[in-house]
Design a protein around this motif. Structure first.
Motif, PDB file in Angstrom:
ATOM      1  N   GLN A  82     -76.012   1.092  -2.146  1.00 60.69           N
ATOM      2  CA  GLN A  82     -74.600   1.444  -1.972  1.00 60.69           C
ATOM      3  C   GLN A  82     -74.183   1.284  -0.514  1.00 60.69           C
ATOM      4  N   LYS A  83     -75.017   1.753   0.390  1.00 61.46           N
ATOM      5  CA  LYS A  83     -74.697   1.638   1.815  1.00 61.46           C
ATOM      6  C   LYS A  83     -74.605   0.178   2.253  1.00 61.46           C
ATOM      7  N   LYS A  84     -75.434  -0.667   1.681  1.00 66.29           N
ATOM      8  CA  LYS A  84     -75.384  -2.101   1.981  1.00 66.29           C
ATOM      9  C   LYS A  84     -74.050  -2.694   1.523  1.00 66.29           C
ATOM     10  N   VAL A  85     -73.610  -2.302   0.337  1.00 62.96           N
ATOM     11  CA  VAL A  85     -72.318  -2.766  -0.172  1.00 62.96           C
ATOM     12  C   VAL A  85     -71.191  -2.250   0.716  1.00 62.96           C
ATOM     13  N   TRP A  86     -71.234  -0.976   1.082  1.00 59.97           N
ATOM     14  CA  TRP A  86     -70.173  -0.398   1.907  1.00 59.97           C
ATOM     15  C   TRP A  86     -70.123  -1.049   3.284  1.00 59.97           C
ATOM     16  N   GLU A  87     -71.283  -1.396   3.836  1.00 60.76           N
ATOM     17  CA  GLU A  87     -71.303  -2.119   5.118  1.00 60.76           C
ATOM     18  C   GLU A  87     -70.607  -3.467   4.973  1.00 60.76           C
ATOM     19  N   ALA A  88     -70.835  -4.144   3.847  1.00 63.79           N
ATOM     20  CA  ALA A  88     -70.180  -5.433   3.605  1.00 63.79           C
ATOM     21  C   ALA A  88     -68.672  -5.253   3.462  1.00 63.79           C
ATOM     22  N   LEU A  89     -68.249  -4.157   2.851  1.00 66.87           N
ATOM     23  CA  LEU A  89     -66.812  -3.892   2.709  1.00 66.87           C
ATOM     24  C   LEU A  89     -66.146  -3.741   4.075  1.00 66.87           C
ATOM     25  N   LEU A  90     -66.861  -3.165   5.017  1.00 64.79           N
ATOM     26  CA  LEU A  90     -66.309  -2.967   6.363  1.00 64.79           C
ATOM     27  C   LEU A  90     -66.018  -4.294   7.068  1.00 64.79           C
ATOM     28  N   GLU A  91     -66.615  -5.374   6.580  1.00 65.57           N
ATOM     29  CA  GLU A  91     -66.414  -6.686   7.191  1.00 65.57           C
ATOM     30  C   GLU A  91     -65.190  -7.421   6.637  1.00 65.57           C
ATOM     31  N   ILE A  92     -64.558  -6.868   5.608  1.00 64.07           N
ATOM     32  CA  ILE A  92     -63.364  -7.509   5.051  1.00 64.07           C
ATOM     33  C   ILE A  92     -62.185  -7.156   5.952  1.00 64.07           C
ATOM     34  N   PRO A  93     -61.576  -8.160   6.582  1.00 66.47           N
ATOM     35  CA  PRO A  93     -60.491  -7.865   7.516  1.00 66.47           C
ATOM     36  C   PRO A  93     -59.248  -7.296   6.831  1.00 66.47           C
ATOM     37  N   TYR A  94     -58.496  -6.554   7.595  1.00 66.91           N
ATOM     38  CA  TYR A  94     -57.197  -6.031   7.169  1.00 66.91           C
ATOM     39  C   TYR A  94     -56.360  -7.191   6.635  1.00 66.91           C
ATOM     40  N   GLY A  95     -55.726  -6.983   5.507  1.00 63.54           N
ATOM     41  CA  GLY A  95     -54.847  -8.000   4.941  1.00 63.54           C
ATOM     42  C   GLY A  95     -55.552  -9.078   4.134  1.00 63.54           C
ATOM     43  N   LYS A  96     -56.862  -9.015   4.047  1.00 68.19           N
ATOM     44  CA  LYS A  96     -57.633 -10.007   3.290  1.00 68.19           C
ATOM     45  C   LYS A  96     -58.198  -9.350   2.043  1.00 68.19           C
ATOM     46  N   ARG A  97     -58.557 -10.187   1.086  1.00 75.69           N
ATOM     47  CA  ARG A  97     -59.181  -9.724  -0.148  1.00 75.69           C
ATOM     48  C   ARG A  97     -60.404 -10.573  -0.439  1.00 75.69           C
ATOM     49  N   ILE A  98     -61.301 -10.002  -1.228  1.00 73.27           N
ATOM     50  CA  ILE A  98     -62.511 -10.689  -1.650  1.00 73.27           C
ATOM     51  C   ILE A  98     -62.751 -10.305  -3.109  1.00 73.27           C
ATOM     52  N   SER A  99     -63.350 -11.179  -3.860  1.00 68.80           N
ATOM     53  CA  SER A  99     -63.646 -10.837  -5.258  1.00 68.80           C
ATOM     54  C   SER A  99     -64.993 -10.123  -5.333  1.00 68.80           C
ATOM     55  N   TYR A 100     -65.188  -9.421  -6.441  1.00 63.31           N
ATOM     56  CA  TYR A 100     -66.477  -8.763  -6.663  1.00 63.31           C
ATOM     57  C   TYR A 100     -67.596  -9.802  -6.672  1.00 63.31           C
ATOM     58  N   MET A 101     -67.333 -10.971  -7.267  1.00 65.10           N
ATOM     59  CA  MET A 101     -68.333 -12.037  -7.312  1.00 65.10           C
ATOM     60  C   MET A 101     -68.659 -12.523  -5.906  1.00 65.10           C
ATOM     61  N   ASP A 102     -67.639 -12.761  -5.090  1.00 68.77           N
ATOM     62  CA  ASP A 102     -67.884 -13.212  -3.719  1.00 68.77           C
ATOM     63  C   ASP A 102     -68.653 -12.167  -2.921  1.00 68.77           C
ATOM     64  N   LEU A 103     -68.366 -10.910  -3.173  1.00 73.55           N
ATOM     65  CA  LEU A 103     -69.086  -9.844  -2.488  1.00 73.55           C
ATOM     66  C   LEU A 103     -70.552  -9.834  -2.909  1.00 73.55           C
ATOM     67  N   ALA A 104     -70.802 -10.010  -4.203  1.00 76.41           N
ATOM     68  CA  ALA A 104     -72.190 -10.074  -4.692  1.00 76.41           C
ATOM     69  C   ALA A 104     -72.914 -11.270  -4.074  1.00 76.41           C
ATOM     70  N   LYS A 105     -72.242 -12.405  -3.995  1.00 75.39           N
ATOM     71  CA  LYS A 105     -72.844 -13.599  -3.374  1.00 75.39           C
ATOM     72  C   LYS A 105     -73.133 -13.345  -1.899  1.00 75.39           C
ATOM     73  N   LYS A 106     -72.190 -12.713  -1.218  1.00 75.24           N
ATOM     74  CA  LYS A 106     -72.371 -12.411   0.207  1.00 75.24           C
ATOM     75  C   LYS A 106     -73.597 -11.536   0.427  1.00 75.24           C
ATOM     76  N   LEU A 107     -73.862 -10.666  -0.537  1.00 76.51           N
ATOM     77  CA  LEU A 107     -75.021  -9.778  -0.444  1.00 76.51           C
ATOM     78  C   LEU A 107     -76.304 -10.455  -0.935  1.00 76.51           C
ATOM     79  N   GLY A 108     -76.186 -11.718  -1.369  1.00 84.18           N
ATOM     80  CA  GLY A 108     -77.373 -12.490  -1.709  1.00 84.18           C
ATOM     81  C   GLY A 108     -77.771 -12.515  -3.168  1.00 84.18           C
TER      82      GLY A 108
END
Length: 157
Positions: free
Chosen positions: A71-97
């Motif tokens: 969970q903390k790994k996911v939350w750290e990745a969320l902190l990298e999403i800039p203000y005004g931008k969006r990411i999909s759940y799939m892209d987030l999963a890919k970003k996490l490997g």
């Protein structure tokens, strides 16, 4: 541990934390909550107010959310999403490997204990649709529209 209770355009924010960091921010609709801001949480309350006023895009307070290592790994990745931008759940999963971890990523996103500061509202469906938000889809929609780059465009009606 201290608790602040403040009004926001989306409901009452209940903030918990200490000098070491914010452990929880949740939103409530309970009008009986007593509004209070201890000195130890004044900075985060001020920064939230600035965010809602549109003058703050980055929060500068320490965070200490409790959760599993994943969970903390996911939350750290969320902190990298800039203000005004969006990411999909799939892209987030890919970003996490691990693209197969999409459900686990969505589950961790849903358990985010630090509303707005860890911007789980910036995660949308692969097709750009609003999906899942512990604070309610009406709040997610409001937050995404609030962060819209033009400030005028309504992204989700």
């Amino acid at each position: 541990m201290y608790e602040a209770v403040v009004d926001t355009p989306l409901g009452i924010a209940c903030i918990r934390g200490s000098e070491k960091g914010i452990t929880e921010i949740r939103v409530s609709d309970d009008p009986s909550l007593k509004r209070t801001i201890p000195d130890e949480l004044r900075t985060v309350c001020t920064q939230l107010q600035e965010y809602f006023e549109g003058s703050r895009k980055i929060f500068e307070v320490p965070l200490q959310p409790g959760g599993t290592p994943f969970q903390k790994k996911v939350w750290e990745a969320l902190l990298e999403i800039p203000y005004g931008k969006r990411i999909s759940y799939m892209d987030l999963a890919k970003k996490l490997g691990d693209p197969k971890a999409i459900r686990a990523v969505a589950g961790a996103n849903a358990k985010n204990p630090v509303w707005i500061l860890i911007p789980c509202h910036r995660v949308v469906g692969t097709d750009g649709s609003l999906t899942g938000y512990a604070g309610g889809l009406h709040r997610k929609k409001w937050l995404l529209n609030h962060e819209s780059p033009s400030g005028q465009t309504i992204l989700f009606s």
